[in-house]
Design an enzyme around this catalytic site. Structure first.
Site, PDB file in Angstrom:
ATOM      1  N   ASP A  10       3.029   4.723  -5.667  1.00 45.81           N
ATOM      2  CA  ASP A  10       2.323   5.990  -5.469  1.00 45.81           C
ATOM      3  C   ASP A  10       3.230   7.155  -5.850  1.00 45.81           C
ATOM      4  O   ASP A  10       4.008   7.645  -5.044  1.00 45.81           O
ATOM      5  CB  ASP A  10       1.871   6.073  -4.003  1.00 45.81           C
ATOM      6  N   ASP A  35       0.846  -1.191   0.000  1.00 46.00           N
ATOM      7  CA  ASP A  35       0.000   0.000   0.000  1.00 46.00           C
ATOM      8  C   ASP A  35       0.889   1.252   0.000  1.00 46.00           C
ATOM      9  O   ASP A  35       1.769   1.389   0.861  1.00 46.00           O
ATOM     10  CB  ASP A  35      -0.876  -0.051   1.263  1.00 46.00           C
ATOM     11  N   HIS A  36       0.679   2.134  -0.950  1.00 50.41           N
ATOM     12  CA  HIS A  36       1.442   3.400  -1.035  1.00 50.41           C
ATOM     13  C   HIS A  36       2.958   3.214  -1.043  1.00 50.41           C
ATOM     14  O   HIS A  36       3.670   3.899  -0.300  1.00 50.41           O
ATOM     15  CB  HIS A  36       1.060   4.357   0.112  1.00 50.41           C
ATOM     16  N   HIS A  57      -9.357   5.127  -1.880  1.00 48.24           N
ATOM     17  CA  HIS A  57      -8.589   5.185  -0.623  1.00 48.24           C
ATOM     18  C   HIS A  57      -9.365   6.025   0.386  1.00 48.24           C
ATOM     19  O   HIS A  57     -10.321   6.708   0.040  1.00 48.24           O
ATOM     20  CB  HIS A  57      -7.219   5.835  -0.885  1.00 48.24           C
TER      21      HIS A  57
HETATM   22  O1  G3H Z   1      -2.749   4.946   3.558  1.00 45.36           O
HETATM   23  C1  G3H Z   1      -2.597   4.978   4.760  1.00 45.36           C
HETATM   24  C2  G3H Z   1      -2.819   3.768   5.555  1.00 45.36           C
HETATM   25  O2  G3H Z   1      -3.825   4.006   6.508  1.00 45.36           O
HETATM   26  C3  G3H Z   1      -1.531   3.302   6.171  1.00 45.36           C
HETATM   27  O3  G3H Z   1      -1.167   4.065   7.268  1.00 45.36           O
HETATM   28  O4  G3H Z   1       1.240   4.525   6.892  1.00 45.36           O
HETATM   29  O5  G3H Z   1       0.234   4.672   9.185  1.00 45.36           O
HETATM   30  O6  G3H Z   1       0.552   2.455   8.086  1.00 45.36           O
HETATM   31  P1  G3H Z   1       0.315   3.924   7.893  1.00 45.36           P
HETATM   32  P1  13P Z   2      -8.547   4.914   5.813  1.00 44.06           P
HETATM   33  O1  13P Z   2      -7.622   5.751   6.639  1.00 44.06           O
HETATM   34  O2  13P Z   2      -9.789   5.687   5.481  1.00 44.06           O
HETATM   35  O3  13P Z   2      -8.846   3.613   6.441  1.00 44.06           O
HETATM   36  O4  13P Z   2      -7.832   4.652   4.405  1.00 44.06           O
HETATM   37  C1  13P Z   2      -6.946   3.578   4.241  1.00 44.06           C
HETATM   38  C2  13P Z   2      -6.216   3.643   2.946  1.00 44.06           C
HETATM   39  O5  13P Z   2      -6.591   4.324   2.015  1.00 44.06           O
HETATM   40  C3  13P Z   2      -4.998   2.820   2.820  1.00 44.06           C
HETATM   41  O6  13P Z   2      -4.341   3.026   1.618  1.00 44.06           O
HETATM   42 ZN    ZN Z   3      -4.418   5.014   0.920  1.00 37.69          ZN
END
Ligand code: G3H
Ligand code: 13P
Ligand code: ZN
Length: 284
Positions: free
Chosen positions: A104, A82-83, A208
């Protein structure tokens, strides 16, 4: 079963007109709650790890946890970064067995975002790993920006067309008014923008910042082509709710299992509700 590429889940979601939930994990209990929810709802699922999750738990642990989870269930599971923001990070994840990565490049100028995405795609394609990219800026609920800056951060549909034609990504995350974290008020989604994007690009769209977005808005977004819905914050809230309830009720409790067990159950319930909203239940 072995981990599956995200693309396979999205192809099925497109056919069925639903979205697959993509749930963020940081530890074993979260992974287990995602799997328990997917099994109970007979749903495919994406388990995703952010760079923060990888820093916290370690890439080896995250990969091992999710691989074991997938191999011991009959529901299809994709493991997704993710990201991811660097080429190197996506390559590390691919090497460890992730079946999907997000690159990303949304903070970069369009041409640089395209170039970085294509660099990742070149490798990912060769090894059957799916790629999600982002166009437009999905910020945080804490971001203190002007209305003008906020509007400018939303995805430009024409740019989305150029981006998809220049890359060929498997999924595209777009900014239509959602944000990461807890919302202060009710988020307003720009459905017209989503419609315009989908009329110009024929690939699965990723939403997201979906925690706290009202059920009806999520369903509307899915009806307009969203096929992957990301949830992290609502899982964090459920975890803390479950753990806090035990600690308040039994302040003397010192067995972590008696605290993390209820937290896990609370997360499972939250994820089950999301799966039903996304319409991916009863698909296995
Ligand atoms: O995209 C954001 C997600 O909620 C991940 O958050 O970078 O604190 O793990 P994090
Ligand atoms: P939320 O913070 O709304 O749960 O979003 C999560 C997200 O987009 C992770 O990439
Ligand atoms: Zn996200």
């Amino acid at each position: 079963m072995p981990l599956v590429p995200l693309k396979d889940l999205l192809t099925q979601a497109e056919k069925g007109g639903y979205a697959v939930g993509a749930f963020n994990c940081n530890n074993m209990e979260i992974v287990q709650s995602i799997i328990a929810a997917a099994e109970a709802e007979k749903s495919p699922v994406v388990i995703q790890a952010s760079q923060g999750a990888i820093k916290y738990a370690g890439l080896e642990y995250i990969t091992a946890l999710v691989k074991v989870a997938a191999e011991n269930t009959h529901v299809p599971v994709a493991l997704h970064l993710d990201h991811g923001t660097s080429f190197e990070q996506t390559m590390r994840c691919i090497r460890y067995g992730f079946t999907s990565v997000m690159i990303d490049g949304s903070k970069l100028p369009l041409e640089e975002n395209i170039a970085l995405t294509n660099k990742v795609l070149d490798v990912a394609r060769a090894v059957g790993v799916s790629v999600e990219a982002e166009l437009g800026k999905i910020g945080g609920t804490e971001d203190d920006i002007t209305v003008e800056a906020w509007e400018a951060s939303l995805t430009d549909p024409e740019e989305a067309k150029t981006f998809v034609e220049s890359t060929g990504v498997d999924a595209l995350a777009i900014a239509i008014g959602t944000a990461h974290g807890q919302y202060k008020g009710e988020p307003k989604l720009d459905f017209e923008r989503l419609k315009k994007v989908r009329s110009l690009v024929n690939i699965p769209i990723v939403l997201h910042g979906s925690s706290g977005v009202p059920e009806e808005a999520i369903k509307e977004a899915i009806s307009l082509g969203v096929r992957k819905v990301n949830i992290d914050t609502n899982i964090r809230e459920a975890f803390v709710r479950g753990a806090r309830a035990v600690m308040e009720e039994k302040p003397q409790e010192i067995d972590p299992r008696k605290i993390l067990g209820p937290a896990r159950e609370e997360m499972t319930e939250t994820i089950r509700e999301k799966i039903r909203i996304f319409g991916s239940n009863d698909k296995i």
